[in-house]
Design a protein around this motif. Structure first.
Motif, mmCIF file in Angstrom:
data_model
loop_
_atom_site.group_PDB
_atom_site.id
_atom_site.type_symbol
_atom_site.label_atom_id
_atom_site.label_comp_id
_atom_site.label_asym_id
_atom_site.label_seq_id
_atom_site.Cartn_x
_atom_site.Cartn_y
_atom_site.Cartn_z
ATOM 1 N N HIS A 1 -2.506 -11.038 -3.479
ATOM 2 C CA HIS A 1 -1.269 -10.558 -2.510
ATOM 3 C C HIS A 1 -0.754 -12.220 -2.228
ATOM 4 O O HIS A 1 -0.934 -12.913 -1.630
ATOM 5 N N HIS A 60 -9.542 -14.734 -0.141
ATOM 6 C CA HIS A 60 -9.301 -13.533 -0.477
ATOM 7 C C HIS A 60 -8.012 -12.723 -0.817
ATOM 8 O O HIS A 60 -8.126 -11.863 -1.408
ATOM 9 N N GLN A 104 -10.702 3.141 0.657
ATOM 10 C CA GLN A 104 -10.250 1.745 1.182
ATOM 11 C C GLN A 104 -9.993 1.915 2.677
ATOM 12 O O GLN A 104 -10.150 0.877 3.366
ATOM 13 N N CYS A 114 -5.620 1.750 -10.573
ATOM 14 C CA CYS A 114 -7.026 1.262 -10.581
ATOM 15 C C CYS A 114 -7.839 2.598 -11.180
ATOM 16 O O CYS A 114 -7.515 3.566 -11.423
ATOM 17 N N GLU A 128 -20.138 -2.900 -5.124
ATOM 18 C CA GLU A 128 -19.690 -3.498 -6.471
ATOM 19 C C GLU A 128 -20.265 -2.835 -7.479
ATOM 20 O O GLU A 128 -19.619 -2.541 -8.621
ATOM 21 N N GLU A 167 -10.739 -6.289 -6.097
ATOM 22 C CA GLU A 167 -9.524 -6.543 -5.365
ATOM 23 C C GLU A 167 -9.462 -5.810 -4.008
ATOM 24 O O GLU A 167 -8.777 -6.154 -3.026
ATOM 25 N N TRP A 168 -10.149 -4.531 -3.961
ATOM 26 C CA TRP A 168 -10.175 -3.541 -2.836
ATOM 27 C C TRP A 168 -10.973 -4.410 -1.707
ATOM 28 O O TRP A 168 -10.715 -4.474 -0.623
ATOM 29 N N CYS A 214 -7.172 -10.708 -4.217
ATOM 30 C CA CYS A 214 -6.525 -9.410 -4.292
ATOM 31 C C CYS A 214 -5.012 -9.327 -4.744
ATOM 32 O O CYS A 214 -4.594 -8.685 -4.797
ATOM 33 N N ASP A 220 -11.689 -7.897 -1.661
ATOM 34 C CA ASP A 220 -10.995 -8.770 -1.036
ATOM 35 C C ASP A 220 -10.053 -8.633 -0.171
ATOM 36 O O ASP A 220 -9.674 -9.210 0.715
ATOM 37 N N GLU A 221 -9.130 -7.404 -0.561
ATOM 38 C CA GLU A 221 -8.018 -7.245 0.297
ATOM 39 C C GLU A 221 -8.554 -6.889 1.983
ATOM 40 O O GLU A 221 -7.849 -7.202 2.863
ATOM 41 N N SER A 273 0.680 -1.339 0.047
ATOM 42 C CA SER A 273 -0.016 -0.079 -0.068
ATOM 43 C C SER A 273 0.799 1.005 0.089
ATOM 44 O O SER A 273 0.270 2.113 -0.445
ATOM 45 N N CYS A 296 -15.082 -3.256 7.674
ATOM 46 C CA CYS A 296 -15.294 -4.514 6.790
ATOM 47 C C CYS A 296 -16.470 -5.338 7.359
ATOM 48 O O CYS A 296 -17.038 -6.263 6.787
#
Length: 1066
Positions: free
Chosen positions: A900, A894, A844, A474, A865, A872-873, A898, A875-876, A298, A851
Motif C-alpha cells: 500500500h 506493514h 480477510q 491471489c 502462514e 500481504e493479507w 502489503c 501485513d494489511e 479492496s 488481528c
C-alpha cells in the motif's frame, strides 16, 4: 424530446402512445396518438392530437406483428425513451433491422435523469421496465447480476448518464460550487465513471461510464452535495451569536464564534447545534485524505459499488473549503472494567482525539451494572448512555465481537417489554462458549483443548488433498480430507478416544457428560454402518444363530472373511451398538420397578435384548417354561409362528385371558413378533422400539436397510415413536421445552437413513447436520463438523451447500480466539463457482477483525502462514490495526509489506520521517524512502514527499564532495542552481503538506534547508564572481529557514555587497 410511448398487443389490435393513443389494423390503419412537448423542467405542458392514416393490405397485420416482436417492452409510468416506441415502429417498418442499430438511444425518467447510449445500440426484445430503474439521485441498470450481459452487449455498454440532483438554489458562491463539483468529480472517479459537468441552475450532473451496475449518490453524498430549498445563504452579520458555531480548524483551535447554518439538521430538529457538533467530533473524527485508499483497493474488483463512502459537512459561511467528515472509526473492543466511570465518552474517543479538550454538557459517563442476568449467556450489562452517541446514525441491532449483541430493546428473556427508553442500550453476550464452561459456569482451558484443539489436530494429521485455487491476483490452497472405508474404524476410534478422555474431566456438568456419551455412540455408529474390511477367506453361514455368538466368533477368527458375510456382520455389530445405546434406559426403568413384578421386569429386559438376564430371572422365579421360550426369543421365525398360532387358538376358542397375567400375555405377544400388541399401553423410546422391530418382528437375517426403511414407514404412519435427540430423551426436562419433534431428529436416525438410501438431498443433509440433531446447544457445531468431514471423505455424502455448519464452527473458534483454526476450517469449505470470492472475503474479515488475537501469538501467525495465506493479507490487517491504535512506525512497515505505497508514503511524510530526521537516524530514513522509490509512479506527490529526503541526502553528499555522489557540481553556479531547485522543491512540498505536517515536520524541513544553505555559502570562494555569490544569497533567502538565521545570512549578504561596492569604487 418525444413523449413516452407504450405498445401493447390484444388480439388483432395494436395500441400505441400514452393513455389516449390507439392503432387498429385492418384494410386501413389509423393511428391516433398524443405528442407531448417537454419543457426545460421535463414536465409535459400540453398535448396535440393528430391523426395518421396508412393504407395497408391484409398482410400488413402480420408485418406489424413481426415489428412488434422486435420492439422493447416499456410501460413504467413516468419514464420515457428516445426514439419513442411509436417512432421505433415507424422506422422499423421503413428500414427493417433499425431496432438492432438505434443511434444514441436514450431512456430516462422525468425529474430523475436519463441515460444516453453512445453509438448504435441493439434494443430488440429488451424488457426496459426490469433493466433500467431510476431512483432519487441514482440509476440502476441490470440490478440482477445473474442476467447481466457481458460488457458491450445489450445495455451494459458505454453511455452518458445525467442525474437530476435536488438543487434549487440559484445563488451559489463560486467557492461552494467548486466544492460541489470537486465532490461530484471524486464520486464519479471512485465508481469508475468520468465526470463531464454539473449545472447548478437545473441540478443536472453528467458523467460517462463504460459499463453498468449502479451509479449515483448515497445518503452521505446527499448531506455533502444537495442544497435545501430553504437554505438561503445569509450574511454572517445578520446571524445571531447564539446560533453560531464553527468546526475545529487545522491547528485544533476552536472558533468560539459558533455559526449555526440554516440548512443544518440540528436547527431543523430544534436540537442544540453545539451538542450535535461534540457528538459528531467523537464519532466522526477527521482523518487524512488517504484513509480511504484501503477501501478503494479492496473494492476495486467489484462492479457493484456505491461511491463516496466518506461524507463532508457543508460549511457555506467559511472562508476556506469545507473540511471533509470521514467515516466513523470502529468502536474499541468492549471489555468490562476497561473504562472508568469518570471518563465520559472514552469508549468512543478516537485515538487521535483522545487528548483534545471537549466541551461536555454532562459528566455521567458510561455506567455498567452487572447484576442483571440473561438466559442467553448468564451475564448481562446494562448501559445508560445516549443511544444516538453509541449506535451512530441508526437505532438498530448491532453485533460485536465474540457474540456480543447490542440493542435498545428489552433484555433477552425479560417480561418487561413496555416503557423502553431509547437511551438504554443493552449489551448481551450469546453463549457461543458454553461448551468450554464447567458445572460452575467457568471457562476451563482443558475443556477448550478437548473440544477444539485435540480433534482439530487429529483432523490435521490425516491425509489431505490440496487444491490450489486462483482467485483474482491471489492463490489459496483449499484442503479436503481424504480417507477410505477401510481406514474408517481407526479414525472413529481416535475420535472417541478423545471424547472418553474429555469425559474424564471432573468438572463437567451432567448435560455435558451426557452429550459426550452421545458423541461416542455416534462415532461408533458411523464405524458400524460405513466401515469396510478386507475379507479373503469364508465364514460359515450363521443361519439363525444368535448374533452375539456370531460377533464372538468374528472377534476370535482372523480378518480373512468372505465379503458375503459383511451384511450379517454389520447387522450383528449394529445390534450390539443398539443394545449398548439402550442399556441405560433399561437400567433406569428397572430401578423403578417392584421386585415382586418379575414379568414386567423381564419385559423391560427384553426391550434391551438382555436375554441372559431375563432367562435367569425367569428360572429364579421357577417359571421354567417361560425361560425356555425366552431363550429362543428373536431366533427362528418358526418358533415365533408357533407362539402366534397358539395365541390365535386361545382367542378362537374363547379363552378367558383374565386368568392369565397381563404382563405374561404381553411377553407372549412380543415372542410372537407382535410388537404393537405388546406395547399396547406402554411407551418406550425410539431406539428400543427399533430394537424390538429388528430383534423380534423382522426375520433375523433381514438387512439393515430393510430394518431402517421399515421403521421409517411406521414413523410416517404415526405407529412408531419419534427419533428425538438424546438430550430430549434422556436429558433434563427443561431442555425439552419448545422442542419440535417433527422438525429435528437424532443424528443417529439420520445416519441410519443415510445408510439405507443412496439419496443425498441437500435439505436432508442440512437437517442432519443441524446443531439440534446432536446437542441442546443451537450454537455448538464442533463435533458435527468433524463427522461431516469424515463421512464426506469416505464418500458417504457429497454436498457443497453446508456453509451454515462451517460458519457455525468458525464462530465458535473465533469466540475462543482460535483464529488459526477458524481459517483452517474455512480452507476446508468447498469451492463454488457462483461464490468464487467466499474464502477470500471470510479469511480477510477474520484477519482484520481479530488481528489483535492472532498477531499477539507467534504460534497462531506461523500456523496461518503455513496454511498458505498470502503474507500481504497479514501485513494489511496488521497495518490497519497498528494505524488505528496509533503505532504508526509499525503501521508503516506493514503498509510497505502489503504494497500500500500511497498510504505508507503518507504516514512516512506526515508522522515518521521528521522524527527520524530530528533523531539523526538518517540510515533508517534512507532505507524507508528507497524502499518506496521503485513504486513512485504509484504514489501521488512523491517528489514533494519522500523524494525530498532522497534529494536532500544526494544534495548534501554532492556539496560535501563525496566521491560516491552521482552529481557533478563543480562550479558555484551549478551548485547554486541545484540548491535553488531543492529550495523550490521544499517550498512546494510545504505548500502541499503544510496543513498536515506537525511542528516537528516543519522543523525538519527548516533544518534541511539550513544545512544545504550552509554548505552552499561555504562553497563561495574568491574565484567566483560577485553575481554568483549574490545569487547564492538569493537562494538562501528563499529557503524556509528561521528568521534569526535569515537575519544572520542577511548580514553576511550586506557585508559581501559592501565589499563589492568598495571594489567597484576602488
Amino acid at each position: 424530446m418525444a413523449s413516452p410511448s407504450m405498445l401493447s398487443i390484444s388480439g388483432d389490435s395494436v395500441e400505441f402512445g400514452s393513455s389516449e393513443s390507439k392503432m387498429s389494423i385492418g384494410s386501413s390503419c389509423t393511428v391516433e396518438c398524443n405528442v407531448g412537448r417537454i419543457s426545460n423542467s421535463r414536465i409535459v405542458s400540453h398535448f396535440k392530437k393528430r391523426r395518421i392514416s396508412y393504407n395497408t393490405d391484409s398482410p400488413s397485420g402480420e408485418i406489424m406483428r413481426e415489428i412488434e416482436a422486435y420492439l422493447p417492452s416499456f410501460q413504467s409510468p413516468g419514464y420515457y425513451m428516445e426514439p419513442s416506441l411509436k417512432e421505433l415502429a415507424m422506422r422499423e417498418l421503413l428500414d427493417p433491422g433499425y431496432c438492432s442499430r438505434v443511434p444514441d438511444f436514450t431512456v430516462g425518467r422525468f425529474d430523475y435523469g436519463c441515460v444516453k447510449y453512445l453509438g448504435e445500440t441493439d434494443i430488440r426484445e429488451l424488457d426496459l421496465d426490469k433493466i433500467v430503474k431510476f431512483c432519487r439521485h441514482e440509476v440502476v441498470v441490470y440490478d440482477n447480476e445473474n442476467v447481466k450481459p457481458a460488457v458491450g452487449q445489450g445495455l451494459n455498454k458505454p453511455a452518458e448518464v445525467t442525474l437530476v440532483l435536488d438543487s434549487r438554489s440559484d445563488e451559489i458562491e463560486k467557492q461552494q460550487l467548486d466544492f460541489f463539483v470537486r465532490k461530484l468529480r471524486q464520486c464519479a472517479k471512485r465508481q469508475g465513471a468520468r465526470f463531464i459537468s454539473f449545472d447548478p441552475t437545473n441540478g443536472e450532473w453528467k458523467f460517462s461510464v463504460q459499463h453498468f451496475s449502479r451509479f449515483g449518490l448515497i445518503e452521505d453524498d446527499e448531506e455533502d452535495i444537495i442544497m435545501d430549498d430553504a437554505a438561503a445563504v445569509q450574511d454572517p452579520a445578520e446571524i445571531d451569536d447564539d446560533e453560531i458555531y464553527n468546526d475545529v480548524d487545522e491547528e485544533n483551535e476552536i472558533n468560539m464564534t459558533q455559526i449555526e447554518f440554516s440548512h443544518s439538521l440540528p436547527a431543523h430538529l430544534r436540537l442544540d447545534p453545539v451538542r450535535m457538533r461534540e457528538m459528531r467530533m467523537l464519532m466522526f473524527p477527521d482523518e487524512e485524505e488517504e484513509a480511504e485508499d484501503l477501501n478503494q483497493k479492496s473494492m476495486s474488483g467489484k462492479e457493484y459499488a456505491r461511491p463516496l463512502q466518506n461524507s463532508a459537512q457543508i460549511m457555506s459561511q467559511r472562508s476556506s473549503p469545507p473540511v471533509p467528515r470521514k467515516t466513523p472509526l470502529a468502536l474499541l473492543d468492549y471489555s468490562h472494567g476497561r473504562f472508568e466511570s469518570n471518563s465520559p465518552g472514552a469508549i468512543l474517543m478516537a485515538q487521535q482525539h483522545k487528548g483534545m479538550p471537549l466541551k461536555t454538557l454532562k459528566a455521567e459517563g458510561f455506567e455498567l451494572d452487572l447484576k442483571h442476568e440473561t438466559p442467553t449467556a448468564g451475564n448481562h450489562s446494562r448501559n445508560i448512555v445516549d443511544a444516538a452517541l453509541f449506535m451512530g446514525r441508526s437505532f438498530r441491532v448491532g453485533w460485536g465481537p465474540n457474540g456480543i449483541l447490542v440493542h435498545t430493546g428489552a433484555q433477552v428473556g425479560s417480561d418487561n417489554r413496555h416503557n423502553m427508553l431509547s437511551s438504554v442500550v443493552n449489551l448481551e453476550k450469546v453463549a457461543i462458549d458454553k461448551v468450554v464452561r464447567d458445572e460452575n459456569d467457568k471457562v476451563r482451558q482443558e475443556l477448550a483443548d478437548f473440544t477444539f484443539d485435540f480433534p482439530l489436530n487429529l483432523h490435521k494429521g490425516m491425509n489431505h488433498e490440496i487444491k490450489e485455487v486462483e482467485i483474482g491476483s491471489c492463490k489459496l490452497k483449499l484442503q479436503k480430507l481424504v480417507a477410505n472405508r477401510t481406514m474408517l474404524s481407526e479414525i472413529c476410534r481416535s475420535y472417541y478416544d478423545i471424547l472418553l478422555r474429555h469425559s474424564d474431566v471432573t468438572v463437567l456438568s451432567s448435560s455435558a457428560r451426557l452429550g459426550l456419551t452421545h458423541q461416542v455412540m455416534v462415532w461408533e455408529l458411523i464405524r458400524v454402518l460405513f466401515s469396510d474390511r478386507e475379507f479373503k477367506g469364508r465364514l460359515e453361514s450363521v443361519g439363525e444363530d444368535n448374533e452375539e455368538d456370531m460377533m464372538q466368533d468374528v472377534k476370535e477368527a482372523s480378518q480373512d472373511v468372505d465379503p458375503e458375510a459383511l451384511p450379517l456382520i454389520r447387522r450383528a455389530e449394529f445390534s450390539c451398538w443398539l443394545q449398548e445405546s439402550v442399556s441405560d434406559h433399561v437400567q433406569n426403568e428397572i430401578s423403578f420397578l417392584s421386585e415382586s413384578d418379575y414379568l414386567e421386569h423381564i419385559f423391560v429386559l427384553l426391550t434391551g435384548r438382555q436375554l441372559d438376564a431375563s432367562v435367569e430371572l425367569a428360572v429364579s422365579k421357577g417359571d421354567v417354561r417361560l425361560a425356555c421360550l425366552l431363550s429362543q426369543a428373536g431366533g427362528s421365525t418358526v418358533n415365533r409362528s408357533d407362539v402366534a398360532r397358539q395365541l390365535d387358538l386361545w382367542k378362537i376358542n374363547g379363552l378367558d385371558f383374565s386368568f392369565i397375567e397381563k404382563d405374561r400375555i404381553r411377553l407372549f405377544e412380543l415372542l410372537a413378533g407382535n410388537i404393537h400388541g405388546s406395547l399396547h399401553d406402554v411407551k418406550i423410546d425410539w431406539k428400543r422400539f427399533l430394537g424390538l422391530l429388528m430383534w423380534y418382528q423382522l426375520p433375523p437375517d433381514t438387512p439393515l436397510t430393510i430394518v431402517f426403511q421399515s421403521y421409517k414407514h411406521l414413523l410416517d404412519q404415526g405407529r412408531a415413536p419419534y427419533p428425538v435427540p438424546l438430550f430430549i430423551d434422556e436429558g433434563p426436562p427443561e431442555e425439552a421445552v419448545n422442542f419440535s419433534m417433527e422438525v429435528h431428529f437424532d443424528i443417529s436416525y439420520y445416519l441410519m437413513l443415510l445408510h439405507a438410501s443412496e439419496e443425498r438431498e441437500s435439505s436432508f443433509l442440512k437437517t442432519m447436520f443441524s446443531a439440534f440433531s446432536s446437542t441442546n446447544d443451537p450454537l455448538d457445531y464442533h463435533m458435527i463438523w468433524h463427522q461431516r468431514a469424515v463421512l464426506e471423505a469416505v464418500g458417504a455424502i457429497n454436498s457443497d451447500d453446508l456453509h451454515l455448519l462451517d460458519m457455525g464452527f468458525v464462530s465458535q473458534l473465533l469466540c475462543q480466539g482460535k483464529c488459526h483454526w477458524a481459517i483452517y476450517v474455512i480452507l476446508h469449505m468447498p469451492h463454488r463457482e457462483d461464490f468464487p470470492c467466499l474464502h477470500v472475503n471470510l479469511i480477510q474479515e477474520i484477519l482484520f477483525q481479530y488481528c489483535e488475537a492472532w498477531s499477539s501469538e507467534e504460534s497462531q501467525r506461523q500456523f496461518i502462514e503455513d496454511l498458505g495465506i498470502p503474507a500481504e493479507w497479514l501485513d494489511e490487517a496488521m497495518a490497519v490495526y497498528y494505524n488505528y491504535n496509533g503505532d504508526l512506525s509499525k503501521a508503516l512497515e506493514h503498509f510497505l509489506g502489503c504494497a500500500h505505497w500511497q498510504k505508507a508514503h503518507t504516514i512516512f511524510v506526515t508522522s515518521i520521517a521528521h522524527k527520524l530526521f530530528l533523531s539523526a537516524k538518517h540510515t533508517e530514513i534512507w532505507r524507508l524512502a528507497t524502499s518506496m522509490e521503485d513504486h513512485k509512479s504509484e504514489i501521488e506527490n512523491w517528489d514533494l514527499g519522500a523524494g525530498i529526503y532522497i534529494s536532500f541526502y544526494l544534495m548534501r553528499n554532492s556539496l560535501q564532495g563525496d566521491i560516491n555522489s552521482m552529481s557533478d557540481l563543480d562550479s558555484l553556479e551549478t551548485k547554486n542552481a541545484a540548491c535553488k531547485d531543492f529550495v523550490d522543491q521544499l517550498n512546494e512540498s510545504l505548500a502541499v503538506w503544510g496543513g498536515r505536517l506537525p511542528v516537528d515536520g516543519r522543523v525538519a524541513y527548516s533544518k534541511m534547508a539550513e544545512e544545504i544553505c550552509g554548505l552552499l555559502l561555504s562553497a563561495i570562494s574568491e574565484g567566483s564572481t560577485r553575481d554568483d555569490q549574490l545569487n547564492c544569497f538569493d537562494t538562501v533567502f528563499a529557503a524556509p529557514i528561521p528568521e534569526d538565521h535569515r537575519s544572520g545570512r542577511l548580514q553576511d549578504a550586506v557585508s559581501l555587497f559592501t565589499c563589492f561596492l568598495s571594489e567597484v569604487a576602488s
